[in-house]
Scaffold this active site. Structure first.
Site, PDB file in Angstrom:
ATOM      1  N   SER A 139      -8.170 -39.781  26.233  1.00 37.46           N
ATOM      2  CA  SER A 139      -9.240 -39.397  25.414  1.00 37.46           C
ATOM      3  C   SER A 139     -10.467 -39.055  26.555  1.00 37.46           C
ATOM      4  O   SER A 139     -10.273 -39.849  27.684  1.00 37.46           O
ATOM      5  CB  SER A 139      -9.808 -40.379  24.401  1.00 37.46           C
ATOM      6  OG  SER A 139     -11.127 -40.180  23.895  1.00 37.46           O
ATOM      7  N   TYR A 152     -12.114 -49.287  22.058  1.00 39.16           N
ATOM      8  CA  TYR A 152     -11.330 -48.012  21.981  1.00 39.16           C
ATOM      9  C   TYR A 152     -11.432 -47.293  23.257  1.00 39.16           C
ATOM     10  O   TYR A 152     -10.265 -47.127  23.858  1.00 39.16           O
ATOM     11  CB  TYR A 152     -11.975 -47.047  21.231  1.00 39.16           C
ATOM     12  CG  TYR A 152     -11.139 -45.573  21.015  1.00 39.16           C
ATOM     13  CD1 TYR A 152     -10.016 -45.615  20.389  1.00 39.16           C
ATOM     14  CD2 TYR A 152     -11.768 -44.422  21.474  1.00 39.16           C
ATOM     15  CE1 TYR A 152      -9.550 -44.069  20.210  1.00 39.16           C
ATOM     16  CE2 TYR A 152     -11.275 -43.245  21.715  1.00 39.16           C
ATOM     17  CZ  TYR A 152     -10.032 -43.174  20.894  1.00 39.16           C
ATOM     18  OH  TYR A 152      -9.473 -41.982  20.513  1.00 39.16           O
TER      19      TYR A 152
END
Length: 245
Positions: A139, A152
């Site tokens: 990501s 995250y």
């Protein structure tokens, strides 16, 4: 991995929706025989019916080491080899660190980070044999951490670090490691949040830009793994044009 795609074998985790589903379909359309793994078995059955090529649905929980090993074994038993692992399974449960629900932290670390590690560990002997490829779906949060996405981001930074170490260990043996870092993609990922404020923020962000579609990421994956054997596309950072950070 042979230069001809036809008949090559891929295993895609987190394939019941979003990037995983789109990637599985793109690989199938390109001629791969594809094993798809996820916990939502009903969605996988529907996916196999939509696939243009041979596809194997596997009940897979990446947080369970035995489940991961069984999925890899079932893939090799069915198709005789493994050429590509697409590590896509993940959850995003954003929120502030103060007063956080620690079970959500554990779930993210076990799914996003340990799960991808387990899949690499189980697949690597087969990938070394086929001179295959590992695709790690990371990501933009694996490059830049931000408030309310601390854990995250930590899992995605971890994926990037693990992938670079893996690359150094196996690239000379012909296994290519590809890290794909999507920005904002229109998937179910943001709906994992149980915090109404986080859900609202995600919806507002999505409404502010032309978001990426899962098929955009699938195209990037296919591009990377279909390059000539001497070409290793190690990292693809792909954001919506409208995303500023």
């Amino acid at each position: 991995m042979s230069n001809t795609v036809e008949g090559n074998v891929a295993l895609v985790t987190g394939a019941s929706s979003g990037i995983g589903q789109a990637t599985a379909l793109a690989l199938s359309k390109a001629g791969y025989r594809v094993a798809v793994g996820a916990r939502r078995a009903d969605r996988l059955r529907a996916l196999t019916q939509d696939a243009p090529g041979e596809m194997l649905a596997l009940d897979l929980d990446v947080t369970d080491r035995r489940s991961v090993q069984d999925a890899v074994s079932a893939t090799v038993k069915r198709f005789g080899a493994l050429d590509v692992l697409v590590n896509n399974a993940g959850v995003m449960l954003n929120g502030p660190i103060l007063n956080a629900d620690l079970t959500q932290w554990t779930r993210m670390v076990e799914t996003n980070l340990l799960g991808s590690m387990y899949a690499v560990h189980a697949s690597l002997p087969h990938l070394l044999e086929s001179k295959g490829a590992v695709v790690q779906v990371s990501s933009t949060s694996g490059r830049t951490a931000s408030a309310v996405s601390g854990v995250y981001s930590a899992t995605k930074f971890g994926i990037n670090a693990f992938s670079e170490a893996l690359r150094q260990e196996v690239t000379a043996q012909g296994v290519r490691v590809v890290v794909v870092e999507p920005g904002f993609v229109a998937t179910e990922l943001t709906s994992h949040n149980t915090d109404p404020a986080m859900q609202a923020a995600a919806k507002a962000m999505a409404a502010s830009m032309r978001t990426l579609q899962p098929e955009d990421i699938a195209s990037a994956v296919l591009y990377a793994i279909t390059q000539p054997e001497h070409v290793a596309v190690n990292e693809i950072l792909i954001r919506p044009t409208d995303q500023t950070r």
